[in-house]
Design a protein around this motif. Sequence first.
Motif, PDB file in Angstrom:
ATOM      1  N   UNK A   1      -9.461   5.573  -3.152  1.00  0.00           N
ATOM      2  CA  UNK A   1     -10.598   4.685  -3.394  1.00  0.00           C
ATOM      3  C   UNK A   1     -10.427   3.903  -4.690  1.00  0.00           C
ATOM      4  N   UNK A   2     -10.013   4.601  -5.745  1.00  0.00           N
ATOM      5  CA  UNK A   2      -9.803   3.954  -7.041  1.00  0.00           C
ATOM      6  C   UNK A   2      -8.676   2.930  -6.952  1.00  0.00           C
ATOM      7  N   UNK A   3      -7.600   3.295  -6.259  1.00  0.00           N
ATOM      8  CA  UNK A   3      -6.450   2.403  -6.110  1.00  0.00           C
ATOM      9  C   UNK A   3      -6.825   1.135  -5.352  1.00  0.00           C
ATOM     10  N   UNK A   4      -7.576   1.280  -4.263  1.00  0.00           N
ATOM     11  CA  UNK A   4      -7.981   0.121  -3.475  1.00  0.00           C
ATOM     12  C   UNK A   4      -8.900  -0.791  -4.283  1.00  0.00           C
ATOM     13  N   UNK A   5      -9.836  -0.210  -5.026  1.00  0.00           N
ATOM     14  CA  UNK A   5     -10.746  -1.014  -5.850  1.00  0.00           C
ATOM     15  C   UNK A   5      -9.986  -1.753  -6.945  1.00  0.00           C
ATOM     16  N   UNK A   6      -9.025  -1.073  -7.566  1.00  0.00           N
ATOM     17  CA  UNK A   6      -8.236  -1.695  -8.626  1.00  0.00           C
ATOM     18  C   UNK A   6      -7.413  -2.862  -8.065  1.00  0.00           C
TER      19      UNK A   6
ATOM     20  N   UNK B   1       0.785  -1.224   0.000  1.00  0.00           N
ATOM     21  CA  UNK B   1       0.000   0.000   0.000  1.00  0.00           C
ATOM     22  C   UNK B   1       0.812   1.266   0.000  1.00  0.00           C
ATOM     23  N   UNK B   2       2.094   1.221  -0.368  1.00  0.00           N
ATOM     24  CA  UNK B   2       2.904   2.430  -0.338  1.00  0.00           C
ATOM     25  C   UNK B   2       2.962   3.123  -1.699  1.00  0.00           C
ATOM     26  N   UNK B   3       2.660   2.423  -2.790  1.00  0.00           N
ATOM     27  CA  UNK B   3       2.684   3.047  -4.110  1.00  0.00           C
ATOM     28  C   UNK B   3       1.325   3.670  -4.416  1.00  0.00           C
ATOM     29  N   UNK B   4       1.343   4.888  -4.964  1.00  0.00           N
ATOM     30  CA  UNK B   4       0.085   5.580  -5.231  1.00  0.00           C
ATOM     31  C   UNK B   4      -0.497   5.249  -6.603  1.00  0.00           C
ATOM     32  N   UNK B   5       0.340   4.851  -7.563  1.00  0.00           N
ATOM     33  CA  UNK B   5      -0.085   4.415  -8.887  1.00  0.00           C
ATOM     34  C   UNK B   5      -0.911   5.455  -9.647  1.00  0.00           C
ATOM     35  N   UNK B   6      -0.788   6.721  -9.289  1.00  0.00           N
ATOM     36  CA  UNK B   6      -1.457   7.794 -10.019  1.00  0.00           C
ATOM     37  C   UNK B   6      -2.965   7.798  -9.886  1.00  0.00           C
ATOM     38  N   UNK B   7      -3.488   7.280  -8.782  1.00  0.00           N
ATOM     39  CA  UNK B   7      -4.931   7.198  -8.589  1.00  0.00           C
ATOM     40  C   UNK B   7      -5.309   7.671  -7.191  1.00  0.00           C
TER      41      UNK B   7
ATOM     42  N   UNK C   1       2.451  -2.077 -10.854  1.00  0.00           N
ATOM     43  CA  UNK C   1       1.198  -2.671 -10.389  1.00  0.00           C
ATOM     44  C   UNK C   1       1.426  -4.105  -9.945  1.00  0.00           C
ATOM     45  N   UNK C   2       2.254  -4.836 -10.685  1.00  0.00           N
ATOM     46  CA  UNK C   2       2.530  -6.232 -10.341  1.00  0.00           C
ATOM     47  C   UNK C   2       3.170  -6.338  -8.966  1.00  0.00           C
ATOM     48  N   UNK C   3       4.086  -5.427  -8.656  1.00  0.00           N
ATOM     49  CA  UNK C   3       4.742  -5.445  -7.346  1.00  0.00           C
ATOM     50  C   UNK C   3       3.742  -5.197  -6.224  1.00  0.00           C
ATOM     51  N   UNK C   4       2.823  -4.277  -6.460  1.00  0.00           N
ATOM     52  CA  UNK C   4       1.814  -3.967  -5.450  1.00  0.00           C
ATOM     53  C   UNK C   4       0.825  -5.121  -5.300  1.00  0.00           C
TER      54      UNK C   4
END
Length: 113
Positions: free
Chosen positions: A12-17, A3-9, A37-40
């Motif tokens: 809420x969007x990040x958690x759902x993805x 949960x440390x990478x923000x992934x540009x979202x 994304x794969x690492x996360x």
Amino acid sequence: MPGTRKLGRSSDHRKAMLRAMVTYLLETGKIETTVTRAKEVRSMTEKMITIAKDDSLHAKRQVYSFVTKESVAKKVFDEIAPKYKETNGGYSRIIRIGPRRGDAAEMAIIELV
């Protein structure tokens, strides 16, 4: 730490993805996505499998609250977690497959070992 990478979202969007990607990885055993994304997804998937190895009511509620499909959560407890009962982590692997054609993002395949 997951949960440390923000992934540009947004959060809420990040958690759902991530919930959707973890569910799909546990369902099929393999996903093609970007390296970050794969690492996360790997960290979250390994956390879910580690929780499922306990097989208590509390563990079931934790996994069912994160995994979006009930059939996949059942599969985690019945098939996936017993397979890794003796293993301490390292349930998935990331294989880099080169840049994506459209935007040259580094792509990877993440799969359960």
